[in-house]
Write a protein that holds these residues in place. Sequence first.
Motif: not given
Length: 209
Positions: A48-52, A76-78, A108-111, A171-175
Amino acid sequence: MSWQPCPDPLPGDKKASDLIETVIVPRARDLGGFSVRRALPSGKKQMVGPFIFFDQMGPAEFVLGEGIDVRPHPHIGLATLTYLFDGSIVHRDSLGTELTIEPGAVNLMTAGKGIVHSERTGTEPRKTGDSFGPAQLLVFNPGDDITVRAKSDARFVIVGGEPMDGPRYIWWNFVSSSKERIEQAKEDWRQARFDTVPGESEFIPLPTR
């Protein structure tokens, strides 16, 4: 408490069914010792928008001495955003950050290329116990004017924004926009190549699927 637009529209309003693109009932998902209700991604909607990812902690009831214990796990990647209605939770990550998130605050945490973090109930809240209620995610049609009326006390959060510049693999916590990058992240976690969270010895193993 779950909520939905009042089914009786004001004169000139659209019916609720005309405004809603998708109704998503979150499904329980194990994060390793604790379950969350995950609304995104779902079979009906990836983003939804940028929310994955869209997770709700709970519903859960804690007895004295217990609480949330999400052991260290990688991303990663989010960017993760944590917001609490009630209670508190202690965030620790592989950058050495340690802070208590409380209602009304946003964490807010940037991976980026990779980060590991844990989320646990602090010592003091474990002395009182706590609980969380159910919820659902409504996806509205873009561009529509929305009026929400609740028949009783309710809480709701509105999220949205511009969509990403292309599809993402999850996949799992990876984007990532690259399947190869996700495979590399899986191997890095399996081989313990990610940085560790100071003060933490536990971790969530890589899922088998």
